[in-house]
Scaffold this motif. Structure first.
Motif, PDB file in Angstrom:
ATOM      1  N   THR A 158      -9.202   3.832  -3.276  1.00  0.00           N
ATOM      2  CA  THR A 158      -9.601   5.236  -3.313  1.00  0.00           C
ATOM      3  C   THR A 158     -11.201   5.434  -3.737  1.00  0.00           C
ATOM      4  OG1 THR A 158      -8.936   7.169  -4.352  1.00  0.00           O
ATOM      5  CG2 THR A 158      -8.934   5.623  -5.845  1.00  0.00           C
ATOM      6  N   LYS A 159     -11.810   6.225  -3.276  1.00  0.00           N
ATOM      7  CA  LYS A 159     -13.230   6.610  -3.684  1.00  0.00           C
ATOM      8  C   LYS A 159     -13.230   6.696  -5.321  1.00  0.00           C
ATOM      9  CE  LYS A 159     -15.209   8.192   0.684  1.00  0.00           C
ATOM     10  NZ  LYS A 159     -15.957   9.106   1.201  1.00  0.00           N
ATOM     11  N   TYR A 202     -16.162   3.223  -2.026  1.00  0.00           N
ATOM     12  CA  TYR A 202     -14.935   2.545  -2.531  1.00  0.00           C
ATOM     13  C   TYR A 202     -14.994   1.261  -3.403  1.00  0.00           C
ATOM     14  CZ  TYR A 202     -12.758   5.593   1.077  1.00  0.00           C
ATOM     15  OH  TYR A 202     -12.494   6.447   1.927  1.00  0.00           O
ATOM     16  N   ASN A 236      -5.509   3.223  -4.107  1.00  0.00           N
ATOM     17  CA  ASN A 236      -5.102   4.307  -3.907  1.00  0.00           C
ATOM     18  C   ASN A 236      -3.641   4.537  -4.158  1.00  0.00           C
ATOM     19  OD1 ASN A 236      -5.128   6.890  -2.365  1.00  0.00           O
ATOM     20  ND2 ASN A 236      -4.640   5.831  -0.310  1.00  0.00           N
ATOM     21  N   LYS A 284       0.795  -1.249  -0.079  1.00  0.00           N
ATOM     22  CA  LYS A 284       0.098   0.105   0.039  1.00  0.00           C
ATOM     23  C   LYS A 284       0.937   1.321   0.042  1.00  0.00           C
ATOM     24  CE  LYS A 284      -0.982   0.426   4.876  1.00  0.00           C
ATOM     25  NZ  LYS A 284      -2.235   0.450   6.084  1.00  0.00           N
ATOM     26  N   LYS A 322     -10.483  -1.569   2.532  1.00  0.00           N
ATOM     27  CA  LYS A 322     -10.876   0.038   3.151  1.00  0.00           C
ATOM     28  C   LYS A 322     -10.248   0.391   4.353  1.00  0.00           C
ATOM     29  CE  LYS A 322     -15.346   1.109   3.489  1.00  0.00           C
ATOM     30  NZ  LYS A 322     -16.602   1.057   3.704  1.00  0.00           N
ATOM     31  N   THR A 323     -10.312  -0.661   5.571  1.00  0.00           N
ATOM     32  CA  THR A 323      -9.563  -0.311   6.691  1.00  0.00           C
ATOM     33  C   THR A 323      -8.238   0.163   6.760  1.00  0.00           C
ATOM     34  OG1 THR A 323     -11.309  -1.459   7.845  1.00  0.00           O
ATOM     35  CG2 THR A 323      -9.357  -1.120   8.973  1.00  0.00           C
ATOM     36  N   GLU A 324      -7.592  -0.596   5.729  1.00  0.00           N
ATOM     37  CA  GLU A 324      -6.149  -0.302   5.736  1.00  0.00           C
ATOM     38  C   GLU A 324      -5.770   0.884   4.624  1.00  0.00           C
ATOM     39  OE1 GLU A 324      -3.640  -1.929   7.181  1.00  0.00           O
ATOM     40  OE2 GLU A 324      -4.695  -3.323   8.300  1.00  0.00           O
ATOM     41  N   LYS A 325      -6.917   1.305   4.064  1.00  0.00           N
ATOM     42  CA  LYS A 325      -6.721   2.619   3.291  1.00  0.00           C
ATOM     43  C   LYS A 325      -5.919   2.346   1.867  1.00  0.00           C
ATOM     44  CE  LYS A 325      -6.509   5.780   7.075  1.00  0.00           C
ATOM     45  NZ  LYS A 325      -8.247   5.817   6.936  1.00  0.00           N
TER      46      LYS A 325
END
Length: 366
Positions: free
Chosen positions: A122-123, A142, A287, A96, A116-119
């Motif tokens: 991206t939206k 997401y 992301n 990531k 999602k939790t780990e980012k």
């Protein structure tokens, strides 16, 4: 007379020059057009699609090759990196801070919630997201639905009828008539058994209970394993369903038609009033990708009703896109006409499924 002739000659020369220039411009336009095969038009601007790295766990049985060719004809060059869903999710989390992938598709709701939790994601809201069946997209934008997969309770029609078969998973362990006749979801390293368990436990969500589940819920899960027959490594459950060895158990909608053809037995399907666990293969943008605009155009293309409709007809699937679903095969439409999705809190499940599995394996299955 000479002056008149000279004037006519001069006019002809000018006309020839204009024609030649016009012909030359047309030739250049045609040449430019033929050299722009890797570009796409957005409004009045030409844009170039960069090569995308796409991670997926849904590229088997010719699906990956089909997507690569279709994408190429639409002006996209993609490289698929295939692996198991959990492995891909772990890889994306590890990468990531320096992402390699640009897009990921095919993973289930639980894995996307972890991403999602780990980012990792991206939206992005593609236009076709509005055409997806309500409740299947991530409400935060997401990830978005492509293909539906239902986790079904199937039965051997030579052993049970629609009247004598159970009406829900809970009947398997509450009705003595089914004791020892169903496969218990003991292979908890796999997604399908996990979802069978989650489909029962989430009915008993309790903030004060152990791991968010009431005592009644844990009692039910213990009965589920105590009264069933454990799965055997290497055995195909559908073979056991067809032979009558264990005539009841979990089947996945996406593999159902192939299994029926292979074993020459058309399973009966239970349609619980509460619904069935419905997982969805989604697509998302990574992301930190340096090719975000190309990735967005690819996602817009991939999830569009036309593309998903073609995929559904080719691979006997049920699209999440309601417009694409019109092109699904009749047998798939018939199956889903009698099914509804069980309400599932995917964020809650994603946070707890690992702990639930650990408790079951260490305390309940012993």
């Amino acid at each position: 007379m000479f002056k008149k002739f000279a004037g006519i000659s001069l006019l002809l020369i000018l006309l020839l020059m204009i024609t030649a220039c016009s012909s030359g411009n047309n030739s250049n336009a045609e040449s430019d057009s033929s050299n722009n095969t890797s570009t796409a038009s957005v409004g009045n601007e030409a844009v170039k699609n960069e090569k995308l790295i796409v991670y997926t766990n849904a590229n088997s049985d010719g699906r990956g090759e089909w997507l690569i060719e279709k994408a190429k004809s639409a002006g996209f060059e993609i490289e698929l990196v295939g692996a198991g869903g959990a492995d891909l999710a772990n890889r994306l989390i590890a990468e990531k801070n320096n992402p390699i992938a640009d897009v990921v598709y095919g993973l289930n709701n639980m894995l996307y919630e972890n991403l999602k939790t780990e980012k990792v994601l991206t939206k992005y809201d593609p236009k076709w997201a509005l055409e997806v069946e309500p409740g299947l997209n991530d409400p935060e934008g997401y990830y978005h639905g492509l293909v539906k997969q239902a986790i079904l309770l199937g039965y051997n029609p030579n052993t049970f009828t629609a009247e004598t078969a159970p009406k829900d998973w809970t009947e398997l362990y509450k009705n003595p008539a089914f004791k020892g006749k169903y496969e218990a979801p003991t292979m908890l390293g796999q997604i399908t058994p996990q979802l069978v368990v989650a489909g029962i436990l989430t009915r008993y969500e309790d903030p004060k209970g152990e791991l968010g589940i009431s005592k009644e819920g844990w009692n039910d899960v213990k009965l589920l394993f105590d009264n069933g027959v454990g799965a055997v490594e290497g055995e195909d459950f559908y073979a056991n369903l067809a032979s009558g060895k264990t005539p009841l158990g979990a089947v996945v909608s996406g593999t159902l038609s192939k299994k029926e053809e292979q074993y020459k037995v058309k399973a009966g399907i239970v349609s619980p009033q509460i619904g069935v666990p419905m997982i969805v293969e989604h697509v998302a943008i990574i992301n930190g990708t340096k090719k975000k605009e190309t990735a967005e155009r690819f996602v817009e293309w991939m999830g569009a009703a036309e593309v998903q409709g073609e995929f559904a007809a080719k691979f006997n699937s049920m699209p999440a896109n309601t417009k694409a679903a019109e092109n699904a095969n009749d047998s798939v439409k018939e199956l889903y006409s009698n099914l509804k999705a069980q309400p599932m809190d995917w964020e809650f499940i994603a946070k707890n499924i690992g702990k639930w599995v650990e408790k079951i394996e260490l305390q309940i299955m012993q």
